[in-house]
Design a protein around this motif. Structure first.
Motif, PDB file in Angstrom:
ATOM      1  N   ASP A 350      69.112  46.555  91.693  1.00 26.18           N
ATOM      2  CA  ASP A 350      69.773  47.820  91.974  1.00 26.18           C
ATOM      3  C   ASP A 350      70.898  48.046  90.974  1.00 26.18           C
ATOM      4  O   ASP A 350      71.991  48.469  91.325  1.00 26.18           O
ATOM      5  N   SER A 351      70.621  47.745  89.714  1.00 27.56           N
ATOM      6  CA  SER A 351      71.624  47.845  88.653  1.00 27.56           C
ATOM      7  C   SER A 351      70.981  48.322  87.370  1.00 27.56           C
ATOM      8  O   SER A 351      69.775  48.179  87.164  1.00 27.56           O
ATOM      9  N   VAL A 352      71.799  48.881  86.517  1.00 25.06           N
ATOM     10  CA  VAL A 352      71.367  49.311  85.190  1.00 25.06           C
ATOM     11  C   VAL A 352      72.296  48.684  84.168  1.00 25.06           C
ATOM     12  O   VAL A 352      73.518  48.702  84.329  1.00 25.06           O
ATOM     13  N   GLN A 353      71.719  48.091  83.122  1.00 26.69           N
ATOM     14  CA  GLN A 353      72.523  47.570  82.021  1.00 26.69           C
ATOM     15  C   GLN A 353      72.526  48.578  80.882  1.00 26.69           C
ATOM     16  O   GLN A 353      71.480  49.089  80.485  1.00 26.69           O
ATOM     17  N   ILE A 354      73.681  48.873  80.355  1.00 24.44           N
ATOM     18  CA  ILE A 354      73.821  49.758  79.206  1.00 24.44           C
ATOM     19  C   ILE A 354      74.298  48.911  78.032  1.00 24.44           C
ATOM     20  O   ILE A 354      75.391  48.353  78.072  1.00 24.44           O
ATOM     21  N   LEU A 393      79.207  53.310  93.263  1.00 21.55           N
ATOM     22  CA  LEU A 393      78.878  52.654  91.996  1.00 21.55           C
ATOM     23  C   LEU A 393      80.002  51.727  91.551  1.00 21.55           C
ATOM     24  O   LEU A 393      81.182  52.057  91.675  1.00 21.55           O
ATOM     25  N   THR A 394      79.612  50.572  91.021  1.00 19.19           N
ATOM     26  CA  THR A 394      80.565  49.633  90.434  1.00 19.19           C
ATOM     27  C   THR A 394      80.181  49.404  88.983  1.00 19.19           C
ATOM     28  O   THR A 394      79.028  49.087  88.682  1.00 19.19           O
ATOM     29  N   THR A 408      72.782  51.623  91.553  1.00 20.39           N
ATOM     30  CA  THR A 408      71.787  52.625  91.189  1.00 20.39           C
ATOM     31  C   THR A 408      70.753  52.021  90.260  1.00 20.39           C
ATOM     32  O   THR A 408      71.028  51.033  89.568  1.00 20.39           O
ATOM     33  N   THR A 409      69.568  52.588  90.257  1.00 21.10           N
ATOM     34  CA  THR A 409      68.554  52.278  89.249  1.00 21.10           C
ATOM     35  C   THR A 409      68.244  53.508  88.409  1.00 21.10           C
ATOM     36  O   THR A 409      67.314  53.494  87.606  1.00 21.10           O
ATOM     37  N   ASP A 410      69.026  54.553  88.592  1.00 22.49           N
ATOM     38  CA  ASP A 410      68.854  55.799  87.849  1.00 22.49           C
ATOM     39  C   ASP A 410      69.629  55.702  86.543  1.00 22.49           C
ATOM     40  O   ASP A 410      70.863  55.664  86.528  1.00 22.49           O
ATOM     41  N   ILE A 411      68.912  55.654  85.424  1.00 25.69           N
ATOM     42  CA  ILE A 411      69.548  55.487  84.123  1.00 25.69           C
ATOM     43  C   ILE A 411      70.500  56.639  83.827  1.00 25.69           C
ATOM     44  O   ILE A 411      71.593  56.441  83.277  1.00 25.69           O
ATOM     45  N   ALA A 412      70.119  57.846  84.219  1.00 27.97           N
ATOM     46  CA  ALA A 412      70.965  59.018  83.949  1.00 27.97           C
ATOM     47  C   ALA A 412      72.296  58.917  84.697  1.00 27.97           C
ATOM     48  O   ALA A 412      73.349  59.255  84.159  1.00 27.97           O
ATOM     49  N   VAL A 413      72.261  58.465  85.936  1.00 24.86           N
ATOM     50  CA  VAL A 413      73.484  58.311  86.721  1.00 24.86           C
ATOM     51  C   VAL A 413      74.396  57.261  86.089  1.00 24.86           C
ATOM     52  O   VAL A 413      75.610  57.455  85.953  1.00 24.86           O
ATOM     53  N   ALA A 414      73.807  56.130  85.669  1.00 21.12           N
ATOM     54  CA  ALA A 414      74.598  55.068  85.051  1.00 21.12           C
ATOM     55  C   ALA A 414      75.200  55.536  83.737  1.00 21.12           C
ATOM     56  O   ALA A 414      76.376  55.281  83.443  1.00 21.12           O
ATOM     57  N   ARG A 415      74.408  56.195  82.933  1.00 23.37           N
ATOM     58  CA  ARG A 415      74.902  56.672  81.638  1.00 23.37           C
ATOM     59  C   ARG A 415      76.015  57.706  81.827  1.00 23.37           C
ATOM     60  O   ARG A 415      76.991  57.741  81.075  1.00 23.37           O
ATOM     61  N   SER A 416      75.879  58.556  82.846  1.00 27.54           N
ATOM     62  CA  SER A 416      76.899  59.569  83.116  1.00 27.54           C
ATOM     63  C   SER A 416      78.231  58.927  83.488  1.00 27.54           C
ATOM     64  O   SER A 416      79.292  59.332  83.006  1.00 27.54           O
ATOM     65  N   LEU A 417      78.178  57.889  84.358  1.00 30.15           N
ATOM     66  CA  LEU A 417      79.400  57.187  84.742  1.00 30.15           C
ATOM     67  C   LEU A 417      80.059  56.543  83.522  1.00 30.15           C
ATOM     68  O   LEU A 417      81.281  56.609  83.337  1.00 30.15           O
ATOM     69  N   TYR A 418      79.252  55.896  82.699  1.00 32.77           N
ATOM     70  CA  TYR A 418      79.764  55.234  81.498  1.00 32.77           C
ATOM     71  C   TYR A 418      80.417  56.257  80.567  1.00 32.77           C
ATOM     72  O   TYR A 418      81.540  56.041  80.072  1.00 32.77           O
ATOM     73  N   ALA A 419      79.717  57.363  80.316  1.00 32.28           N
ATOM     74  CA  ALA A 419      80.222  58.367  79.396  1.00 32.28           C
ATOM     75  C   ALA A 419      81.535  58.979  79.895  1.00 32.28           C
ATOM     76  O   ALA A 419      82.446  59.246  79.116  1.00 32.28           O
ATOM     77  N   ARG A 420      81.640  59.190  81.183  1.00 30.23           N
ATOM     78  CA  ARG A 420      82.821  59.852  81.735  1.00 30.23           C
ATOM     79  C   ARG A 420      84.066  58.978  81.657  1.00 30.23           C
ATOM     80  O   ARG A 420      85.151  59.472  81.318  1.00 30.23           O
ATOM     81  N   PHE A 421      83.918  57.697  81.946  1.00 31.28           N
ATOM     82  CA  PHE A 421      85.101  56.854  82.066  1.00 31.28           C
ATOM     83  C   PHE A 421      85.302  55.880  80.917  1.00 31.28           C
ATOM     84  O   PHE A 421      86.397  55.363  80.716  1.00 31.28           O
ATOM     85  N   VAL A 422      84.229  55.596  80.134  1.00 26.07           N
ATOM     86  CA  VAL A 422      84.360  54.696  78.984  1.00 26.07           C
ATOM     87  C   VAL A 422      84.248  55.468  77.676  1.00 26.07           C
ATOM     88  O   VAL A 422      84.989  55.227  76.738  1.00 26.07           O
ATOM     89  N   GLY A 423      83.325  56.412  77.648  1.00 29.16           N
ATOM     90  CA  GLY A 423      83.116  57.224  76.452  1.00 29.16           C
ATOM     91  C   GLY A 423      81.677  57.197  76.019  1.00 29.16           C
ATOM     92  O   GLY A 423      80.946  56.251  76.299  1.00 29.16           O
TER      93      GLY A 423
END
Length: 424
Positions: A350-354, A393-394, A408-423
Motif C-alpha cells: 500500500d505504498s508508492v516509491q518515487i 498519507l505518510t 496509497t497505490t495510486d501513482i498520481a496521488v503519490a506524485r501530487s503529494l511529492y510535488a506539492r510539498f517537496v517539489g
C-alpha cells in the motif's frame, strides 16, 4: 532514542554506568568452533577475513544473511537497502529492534550499527539507496576501493523483494563476471539458486590466496577439479519476469523460518565460494515448502495411517547456460540499460516509491517550510530521513530526493503529494 538524535550516535551509555573497556576478542577464540570444521579450517578463516560480499536488500533475507556472514568473519560487507524499519518487520527481520522501528531508522544503517555491536572487526558499507541501472556500478564495483587495500566485491547476494531488481543484478553480474546467489521466501516457501557467470579455476583461487600470505592450499583443495564451468543465469531459468498478480509478504504473509532457511543455504553456498571451493556449490534451483508435507501419511484417529510424509522440496537443474539465452549467451543487457524501467515503482505494501528525482535535499530548510503548514502532522527529521503525515498519507523522504509514500497505490496521488510539498 528519539529520531532526531540517532544521526551520529548508535548507543548512548551514561558515564556512570559505562562498562570497563574490554580487550578485543581474538579471532582464534571467536571463530574456534568454525575453524574446527574441516571445510573451513585456519586457511578458510583467513580467506573469509579478506573477503567482500555485497547484499542487496536488508529486509528479512538480507538481515539474516548479513548477520550470518558477519558472525562467520567475512571481513567486508556492502549493504544496500532503500527502506526503513517498521514494527511489522520485527517478526522476521532479525537485525532490528523496537527502537529502530520507533525511530524509523533506515535498514542499511540499522544493520550496520547492530553488526558493529557483535563483530566490530567487520567493515560495513551501508548505502541507503534503491539499486538502479544508474548507480549499480558505483555501489557494487566502486572505483574508490581501488588502491585502498579493501577487497572488491567478490559475490553478490540477492535479498530483494522484486524481480525488477533481480534481473538488474543478473545483467550486471553476468556482464562483470561476478557470481551471485538468488534467494526468495514467501509464505512457507523458500527458494535459492547459485549463478556462476564464468568458469572458475580452483588453481587460480588457491594461487590468489597464497599471494595474500595465507599459506599453501589445504590438502582438500588439491582434490578440487581444475575448472568449475559456468551455471545457468536467472534469465536461463526465468526468461521473463512474472506477470499478473504476484504474491508478496504483504498479501500472502511470511514465516520467519522460511526466510532463515533460504538465508542459511545462501550463506553456506557463499562460504564455499569464499573459501575457494566453488566445486562444492549447488548447481540447481532449490525450493522448499515448509508447511505442507507430501506423501501418503494421513491423520487417522489418534495416529497416522501407514506411509510417510516428508518435506516438500524440488530441484531444477541449472548446471549449464541455456542455448540462446539473451543475457549470458547473447550478452544483451536490457535491464542494465534501463530499458522499459519505470521511474516510479510500487513497494508492494500500500505504498508508492518515487525515485525519479535524484537531487540533494536540504532537510533543515524543508522542515522549516513544512512546519508552517497546518495540514502537516507528525513531522520528524534527522540526517538520514524526513517524515511527515498529511491526512491518510505518510511521506518518508531520503537525502537523495527519493521518497516512499504510504497509504496509497495510486501513482498520481503519490506524485501530487511529492510535488506539492517537496517539489516537482
Amino acid at each position: 532514542m528519539p529520531l532526531n538524535e540517532y544521526a551520529t550516535v548508535s548507543t548512548q551509555v551514561s558515564p556512570d554506568n559505562n562498562p570497563p573497556a574490554s580487550e578485543p576478542i581474538a579471532d582464534r577464540d571467536r571463530y574456534s568452533r568454525q575453524i574446527l570444521f574441516p571445510g573451513i579450517g585456519p586457511l578458510g578463516q583467513q580467506r573469509l577475513a579478506a573477503s567482500h560480499v555485497a547484499i542487496v536488500g536488508c529486509g528479512a533475507m538480507g538481515a539474516a544473511s548479513a548477520s550470518l556472514l558477519a558472525r562467520a568473519g567475512v571481513g567486508t560487507l556492502t549493504l544496500i537497502d532503500r527502506d526503513f524499519v517498521e514494527h511489522s518487520n520485527l517478526q522476521r527481520q532479525v537485525l532490528f529492534d523496537e527502537a529502530d522501528a520507533r525511530d524509523t531508522l533506515p535498514k542499511a544503517e540499522a544493520a550496520r550499527r547492530h553488526i558493529a555491536l557483535f563483530n566490530s572487526r567487520v567493515t560495513v558499507h551501508a548505502h541507503i539507496a534503491d539499486l538502479t541501472p544508474t548507480n549499480i556500478a558505483e555501489l557494487l564495483a566502486p572505483a574508490g576501493l581501488h588502491g585502498t587495500g579493501q577487497p572488491t566485491v567478490q559475490i553478490i547476494l540477492d535479498a530483494t523483494d522484486n524481480f525488477e531488481t533481480r534481473y538488474l543484478i543478473n545483467d550486471f553480474a553476468v556482464q562483470r563476471g561476478i557470481p551471485w546467489i538468488y534467494a526468495a521466501a514467501i509464505g512457507a516457501y523458500a527458494a535459492t539458486m547459485n549463478i556462476l557467470p564464468l568458469s572458475l579455476s580452483s588453481r587460480t583461487l588457491s594461487e590468489r590466496s597464497e599471494s595474500k600470505g595465507e599459506g599453501p592450499a589445504s590438502a582438500t583443495s588439491n582434490q578440487q577439479p581444475t575448472t568449475v564451468p559456468p551455471t545457468a543465469c536467472l534469465a536461463c531459468i526465468f526468461p521473463k519476469p512474472p506477470t499478473g498478480n504476484v504474491e508478496t509478504c504483504d498479501t500472502a504473509g511470511i514465516l520467519s523460518t522460511a526466510v532463515n532457511l533460504a538465508a542459511s543455504i545462501q550463506v553456506t553456498e557463499t562460504l564455499k565460494f569464499l573459501t575457494g571451493q566453488p566445486h562444492r556449490m549447488r548447481r540447481t534451483l532449490l525450493s522448499f515448502d515448509l508447511w505442507n508435507p507430501v506423501g501418503n501419511g494421513r491423520p487417522e484417529g489418534n495416529g497416522y495411517s501407514e506411509g510417510s510424509s516428508y518435506l516438500d522440496h524440488s530441484e531444477i537443474s541449472a548446471g549449464t547456460p541455456r542455448a540462446g539465452c539473451p543475457v549470458c549467451t547473447e550478452r544483451i543487457f536490457t535491464h542494465l540499460a534501463g530499458q522499459d524501467r519505470a521511474h516510479i515503482t510500487l513497494c508492494g505494501r500500500d505504498s508508492v516509491q518515487i525515485h525519479e528525482h535524484h537531487r540533494p535535499i536540504d532537510f533543515a530548510a524543508l522542515r522549516a517550510r513544512l512546519a508552517a503548514h497546518a495540514e502537516i502532522e507528525a513531522l520528524r527529521c534527522n540526517d538520514l530521513i524526513l517524515r511527515f503525515r498529511r491526512g491518510p498519507l505518510t511521506l518518508t523522504l531520503f537525502t537523495d530526493g527519493r521518497a516512499i509514500v504510504q497509504g496509497t497505490t495510486d501513482i498520481a496521488v503519490a506524485r501530487s503529494l511529492y510535488a506539492r510539498f517537496v517539489g516537482s
